[in-house]
Design a protein around this motif. Sequence first.
Motif, PDB file in Angstrom:
ATOM      1  N   ILE A  78      41.278   5.299  10.309  1.00  0.00           N
ATOM      2  CA  ILE A  78      40.403   4.344  10.672  1.00  0.00           C
ATOM      3  C   ILE A  78      39.042   5.099  10.668  1.00  0.00           C
ATOM      4  N   GLY A  79      38.112   4.724   9.930  1.00  0.00           N
ATOM      5  CA  GLY A  79      36.813   5.090   9.886  1.00  0.00           C
ATOM      6  C   GLY A  79      36.281   5.630   8.669  1.00  0.00           C
ATOM      7  N   GLU A  87      32.966   7.237   2.690  1.00  0.00           N
ATOM      8  CA  GLU A  87      31.934   7.779   3.373  1.00  0.00           C
ATOM      9  C   GLU A  87      32.801   7.530   4.889  1.00  0.00           C
ATOM     10  N   VAL A  88      32.501   8.382   5.715  1.00  0.00           N
ATOM     11  CA  VAL A  88      33.248   8.403   6.983  1.00  0.00           C
ATOM     12  C   VAL A  88      32.101   7.510   7.800  1.00  0.00           C
ATOM     13  N   CYS A  89      32.787   6.753   8.780  1.00  0.00           N
ATOM     14  CA  CYS A  89      32.136   5.772   9.532  1.00  0.00           C
ATOM     15  C   CYS A  89      32.448   5.884  10.976  1.00  0.00           C
ATOM     16  N   ASP A  90      31.695   6.243  11.946  1.00  0.00           N
ATOM     17  CA  ASP A  90      32.188   6.508  13.397  1.00  0.00           C
ATOM     18  C   ASP A  90      32.794   5.465  14.061  1.00  0.00           C
ATOM     19  N   VAL A  91      33.970   5.574  14.663  1.00  0.00           N
ATOM     20  CA  VAL A  91      34.841   4.289  15.203  1.00  0.00           C
ATOM     21  C   VAL A  91      34.384   4.293  16.735  1.00  0.00           C
ATOM     22  N   VAL A  92      33.692   5.269  17.356  1.00  0.00           N
ATOM     23  CA  VAL A  92      33.207   5.159  18.833  1.00  0.00           C
ATOM     24  C   VAL A  92      32.085   4.526  18.943  1.00  0.00           C
ATOM     25  N   THR A 123      51.116   6.985  17.267  1.00  0.00           N
ATOM     26  CA  THR A 123      50.246   7.715  18.075  1.00  0.00           C
ATOM     27  C   THR A 123      48.814   7.944  17.434  1.00  0.00           C
ATOM     28  N   ILE A 124      47.903   7.558  18.257  1.00  0.00           N
ATOM     29  CA  ILE A 124      46.565   7.597  17.675  1.00  0.00           C
ATOM     30  C   ILE A 124      45.849   9.157  18.059  1.00  0.00           C
ATOM     31  N   ILE A 125      45.409   9.776  17.038  1.00  0.00           N
ATOM     32  CA  ILE A 125      44.591  10.933  17.533  1.00  0.00           C
ATOM     33  C   ILE A 125      43.391  11.020  16.740  1.00  0.00           C
ATOM     34  N   PRO A 126      42.428  11.077  17.762  1.00  0.00           N
ATOM     35  CA  PRO A 126      40.897  11.068  17.253  1.00  0.00           C
ATOM     36  C   PRO A 126      40.732  12.457  16.460  1.00  0.00           C
ATOM     37  N   ASP A 135      39.777   7.623  14.034  1.00  0.00           N
ATOM     38  CA  ASP A 135      40.991   7.563  14.539  1.00  0.00           C
ATOM     39  C   ASP A 135      42.078   7.731  13.482  1.00  0.00           C
ATOM     40  N   VAL A 136      43.012   8.485  13.523  1.00  0.00           N
ATOM     41  CA  VAL A 136      44.032   8.487  12.741  1.00  0.00           C
ATOM     42  C   VAL A 136      45.501   8.135  13.502  1.00  0.00           C
ATOM     43  N   VAL A 137      45.901   7.124  13.025  1.00  0.00           N
ATOM     44  CA  VAL A 137      47.006   6.357  13.438  1.00  0.00           C
ATOM     45  C   VAL A 137      48.228   7.213  12.708  1.00  0.00           C
ATOM     46  N   VAL A 138      48.970   7.923  13.649  1.00  0.00           N
ATOM     47  CA  VAL A 138      50.062   8.716  12.713  1.00  0.00           C
ATOM     48  C   VAL A 138      51.419   7.954  13.185  1.00  0.00           C
ATOM     49  N   ILE A 139      52.179   7.711  12.067  1.00  0.00           N
ATOM     50  CA  ILE A 139      53.261   6.810  11.916  1.00  0.00           C
ATOM     51  C   ILE A 139      54.386   7.877  11.767  1.00  0.00           C
ATOM     52  N   VAL A 140      55.348   7.797  12.565  1.00  0.00           N
ATOM     53  CA  VAL A 140      56.693   8.791  12.337  1.00  0.00           C
ATOM     54  C   VAL A 140      57.986   7.963  11.889  1.00  0.00           C
ATOM     55  N   SER A 141      58.259   8.019  10.759  1.00  0.00           N
ATOM     56  CA  SER A 141      59.470   6.883  10.321  1.00  0.00           C
ATOM     57  C   SER A 141      60.715   7.989  10.358  1.00  0.00           C
TER      58      SER A 141
END
Length: 194
Positions: A78-79, A87-92, A123-126, A135-141
Amino acid sequence: MNKRKVDYFVGEGLTDRKARFLELAENIRRDVPALIELKREGAYWDFKKQWHKDNFELLHDIICLANNLESEVSYLIIGVDEDADYEVCDVVNNPEVKRRTNQSLVDLLNSHSWAGPQPPFTTIIPFECGDATIDVVVIVSHREDMPYYLSKPDGKLKAWMVHTRRSDQNTPIDKGASWSEAEQIWRHHFALDL
């Protein structure tokens, strides 16, 4: 409604859990900049300019990524704006949409009825990328829990419909995976693809 608590680290001590989260964070530091530089999406990563305004679109993205067959860990990044040359966009500092927290994401997943034992672990890891935070939503399958799909319809998402990624795209929210794609996921579930 499935109210089981999601915890892929059951049986692991606190030290082991911390090590797993640190490993996820290290993988993000290594993988995400390289994925952005590719300037394309793939079977286990997807870019969004900002957080979803629609919960069903977010849930659809998570389900599709969780059911990919290329990697047990996938990323909803996300971002990153695909339409502006990645382009990178600030999510904050984005006044257009509210930023999600880990708890809000867990609450969203647990508020739906899942056909399997549990929703995918997320889990979300900024991540600091230049002057911006993404923000990176990490999805573990886990193959034994795949495919991930709902047992009751909810909004735009239909019950018993399997969704996945087709190369760099999600299957349509109203159509789902083809018969052969669903078969591949079930073969993966039963380890018939090994």
